[in-house]
Write a protein that holds these residues in place. Structure first.
Motif, PDB file in Angstrom:
ATOM      1  N   GLY A  81       0.817  -1.201   0.000  1.00 32.43           N
ATOM      2  CA  GLY A  81       0.000   0.000   0.000  1.00 32.43           C
ATOM      3  C   GLY A  81       0.849   1.248   0.000  1.00 32.43           C
ATOM      4  N   SER A  82       0.269   2.348  -0.464  1.00 33.63           N
ATOM      5  CA  SER A  82       0.955   3.629  -0.482  1.00 33.63           C
ATOM      6  C   SER A  82       0.011   4.683   0.085  1.00 33.63           C
ATOM      7  CB  SER A  82       1.395   3.990  -1.915  1.00 33.63           C
ATOM      8  OG  SER A  82       0.279   4.033  -2.784  1.00 33.63           O
ATOM      9  N   GLY A  83       0.443   5.929   0.042  1.00 31.69           N
ATOM     10  CA  GLY A  83      -0.379   6.993   0.570  1.00 31.69           C
ATOM     11  C   GLY A  83       0.222   7.603   1.826  1.00 31.69           C
ATOM     12  N   ALA A  84      -0.501   8.580   2.405  1.00 35.13           N
ATOM     13  CA  ALA A  84       0.030   9.369   3.517  1.00 35.13           C
ATOM     14  C   ALA A  84       0.318   8.534   4.757  1.00 35.13           C
ATOM     15  CB  ALA A  84      -0.941  10.502   3.852  1.00 35.13           C
ATOM     16  N   GLN A  85      -0.406   7.440   4.954  1.00 36.46           N
ATOM     17  CA  GLN A  85      -0.233   6.615   6.153  1.00 36.46           C
ATOM     18  C   GLN A  85       0.624   5.380   5.893  1.00 36.46           C
ATOM     19  OE1 GLN A  85      -1.435   7.840   9.044  1.00 36.46           O
ATOM     20  NE2 GLN A  85      -2.052   9.568   7.755  1.00 36.46           N
ATOM     21  N   SER A  86       1.344   5.380   4.797  1.00 32.98           N
ATOM     22  CA  SER A  86       2.133   4.195   4.440  1.00 32.98           C
ATOM     23  C   SER A  86       3.575   4.320   4.941  1.00 32.98           C
ATOM     24  CB  SER A  86       2.122   3.977   2.924  1.00 32.98           C
ATOM     25  OG  SER A  86       2.749   5.055   2.257  1.00 32.98           O
ATOM     26  N   PHE A  87       4.319   3.255   4.740  1.00 30.78           N
ATOM     27  CA  PHE A  87       5.685   3.169   5.228  1.00 30.78           C
ATOM     28  C   PHE A  87       6.614   2.720   4.097  1.00 30.78           C
ATOM     29  CE2 PHE A  87       2.877   2.442   8.780  1.00 30.78           C
ATOM     30  CZ  PHE A  87       3.423   3.216   9.793  1.00 30.78           C
ATOM     31  N   VAL A  88       7.877   3.126   4.221  1.00 26.40           N
ATOM     32  CA  VAL A  88       8.931   2.746   3.282  1.00 26.40           C
ATOM     33  C   VAL A  88       9.794   1.676   3.947  1.00 26.40           C
ATOM     34  CG1 VAL A  88      11.042   3.575   2.159  1.00 26.40           C
ATOM     35  CG2 VAL A  88       8.961   4.974   2.113  1.00 26.40           C
ATOM     36  N   TYR A  89      10.138   0.644   3.202  1.00 29.98           N
ATOM     37  CA  TYR A  89      11.097  -0.339   3.704  1.00 29.98           C
ATOM     38  C   TYR A  89      12.472   0.305   3.761  1.00 29.98           C
ATOM     39  CZ  TYR A  89      14.297  -4.315   3.717  1.00 29.98           C
ATOM     40  OH  TYR A  89      15.315  -5.187   4.027  1.00 29.98           O
ATOM     41  N   ALA A  90      13.123   0.213   4.923  1.00 30.79           N
ATOM     42  CA  ALA A  90      14.367   0.938   5.160  1.00 30.79           C
ATOM     43  C   ALA A  90      15.618   0.124   4.868  1.00 30.79           C
ATOM     44  CB  ALA A  90      14.401   1.440   6.607  1.00 30.79           C
ATOM     45  N   GLY A  91      15.467  -1.095   4.387  1.00 31.77           N
ATOM     46  CA  GLY A  91      16.640  -1.872   4.005  1.00 31.77           C
ATOM     47  C   GLY A  91      17.259  -2.693   5.106  1.00 31.77           C
ATOM     48  N   ALA A  92      16.483  -3.005   6.147  1.00 34.30           N
ATOM     49  CA  ALA A  92      16.953  -3.892   7.217  1.00 34.30           C
ATOM     50  C   ALA A  92      15.801  -4.803   7.605  1.00 34.30           C
ATOM     51  CB  ALA A  92      17.430  -3.094   8.430  1.00 34.30           C
ATOM     52  N   MET A  93      16.059  -6.102   7.703  1.00 32.27           N
ATOM     53  CA  MET A  93      15.000  -7.033   8.065  1.00 32.27           C
ATOM     54  C   MET A  93      15.592  -8.314   8.638  1.00 32.27           C
ATOM     55  SD  MET A  93      13.661  -8.814   4.546  1.00 32.27           S
ATOM     56  CE  MET A  93      14.796  -9.509   3.330  1.00 32.27           C
ATOM     57  N   ILE A  94      14.736  -9.058   9.323  1.00 32.20           N
ATOM     58  CA  ILE A  94      14.994 -10.470   9.617  1.00 32.20           C
ATOM     59  C   ILE A  94      14.012 -11.272   8.779  1.00 32.20           C
ATOM     60  CG2 ILE A  94      14.907 -12.303  11.339  1.00 32.20           C
ATOM     61  CD1 ILE A  94      15.672 -10.358  13.454  1.00 32.20           C
ATOM     62  N   THR A  95      14.494 -12.297   8.122  1.00 34.71           N
ATOM     63  CA  THR A  95      13.597 -13.123   7.314  1.00 34.71           C
ATOM     64  C   THR A  95      13.967 -14.589   7.410  1.00 34.71           C
ATOM     65  OG1 THR A  95      12.642 -13.432   5.098  1.00 34.71           O
ATOM     66  CG2 THR A  95      14.986 -12.892   5.198  1.00 34.71           C
ATOM     67  N   ARG A  96      12.956 -15.421   7.350  1.00 32.09           N
ATOM     68  CA  ARG A  96      13.187 -16.847   7.145  1.00 32.09           C
ATOM     69  C   ARG A  96      13.518 -17.066   5.668  1.00 32.09           C
ATOM     70  NH1 ARG A  96      12.034 -19.283  11.769  1.00 32.09           N
ATOM     71  NH2 ARG A  96      10.486 -18.356  13.160  1.00 32.09           N
ATOM     72  N   THR A  97      14.304 -18.064   5.401  1.00 26.94           N
ATOM     73  CA  THR A  97      14.768 -18.302   4.032  1.00 26.94           C
ATOM     74  C   THR A  97      14.185 -19.563   3.406  1.00 26.94           C
ATOM     75  OG1 THR A  97      16.705 -19.511   4.846  1.00 26.94           O
ATOM     76  CG2 THR A  97      16.950 -17.133   4.527  1.00 26.94           C
ATOM     77  N   GLU A  98      13.329 -20.273   4.140  1.00 25.15           N
ATOM     78  CA  GLU A  98      12.848 -21.564   3.646  1.00 25.15           C
ATOM     79  C   GLU A  98      12.079 -21.452   2.325  1.00 25.15           C
ATOM     80  OE1 GLU A  98      13.536 -22.141   8.027  1.00 25.15           O
ATOM     81  OE2 GLU A  98      12.754 -20.564   6.737  1.00 25.15           O
ATOM     82  N   GLY A  99      11.454 -20.305   2.045  1.00 25.05           N
ATOM     83  CA  GLY A  99      10.694 -20.171   0.810  1.00 25.05           C
ATOM     84  C   GLY A  99      11.528 -19.873  -0.420  1.00 25.05           C
ATOM     85  N   LEU A 100      12.778 -19.537  -0.259  1.00 21.48           N
ATOM     86  CA  LEU A 100      13.600 -19.146  -1.404  1.00 21.48           C
ATOM     87  C   LEU A 100      13.829 -20.263  -2.409  1.00 21.48           C
ATOM     88  CD1 LEU A 100      16.228 -16.919   0.430  1.00 21.48           C
ATOM     89  CD2 LEU A 100      14.490 -16.131  -1.182  1.00 21.48           C
TER      90      LEU A 100
END
Length: 230
Positions: free
Chosen positions: A158-177
């Motif tokens: 989603g976008s718009g005034a109440q949305s957020f930008v991904y800042a380039g840092a995360m924890i993720t599981r990798t099993e789906g890759l």
């Protein structure tokens, strides 16, 4: 949680930096007296992350030389740059764990250490946890928002005034890759699957952040690091 291994993305061409990347990779562009990559590695050091994997493509020899004194593992994409999802999957034999922390090397941060915050907010039911910036506070970012978030932290596109930008840092599981057929693909493919499964979450960074993807972002980032309000 115990600190997971860290994947640091450093393989991109940095074409938006123009002539600044004609003779060096973007992670080695100096900001406030040190290469962008070192700002990212300072976060990893403070979070006591013991295993760091860096992917390489454009002028990767310079990055190897710069990091020669550090016990860092390299995922070599010299033959073919794999984008974020493909690059993460190619590094899995080095990372050897799931979940992993993923960090871009082209941003600066103030306030809380985003890697420590990710570990503090992580919960077992999550597929991935993304660090987010409100779209109106995303310094150096010229696009729209990426996600909207509900009261539990669950994300949808989603976008718009109440949305957020991904800042380039995360924890993720990798099993789906391994289930993604393409060799070259964005981590967005993994996020879309996690959204379908109700497993993509986010939290909002407490501090300033600046995307240093364009030349004008350097002065903006240096001002933020010096305590100036953007």
């Amino acid at each position: 949680m115990r600190a997971p291994p860290l994947m640091l993305f450093a393989a991109g061409f940095g074409t938006r930096m123009g002539t600044l990347t004609a003779d060096r990779p973007k992670p080695l562009i100096p900001v406030a007296g040190k290469p962008l990559m070192d700002h990212a590695l300072d976060l990893a050091d403070a979070a006591k992350i013991s295993k760091v994997v860096v992917n390489l493509h454009y002028r990767g020899d310079q990055i190897r030389e710069h990091l020669a004194a550090r016990p860092i593992l390299f995922s070599d994409e010299s033959d073919l740059i794999l984008e974020t999802g493909g690059g993460l999957r190619a590094a899995m034999p080095l990372l050897q764990e799931s979940p992993v922390i993923v960090l871009n090397s082209d941003a600066v941060w103030t306030g809380e250490n985003p890697l420590l915050a990710l570990m503090a907010h992580w919960r077992a039911e999550m597929g991935a946890l993304l660090t987010l910036i409100p779209v109106d506070m995303a310094n150096g970012h010229s696009g729209h928002g990426d996600f909207v978030m509900d009261s539990t932290g669950k994300l949808q596109r989603g976008s718009g005034a109440q949305s957020f930008v991904y800042a380039g840092a995360m924890i993720t599981r990798t099993e789906g890759l391994p289930d993604i057929a393409e060799q070259v693909f964005s981590v967005n493919r993994l996020w879309d699957r996690q959204i379908e499964q109700g497993q993509l979450f986010g939290y909002v960074h407490q501090g300033q952040w600046c995307d240093v993807g364009r030349p004008e972002g350097i002065a903006l980032a240096e001002g933020i690091l010096a305590g100036q309000r953007p």
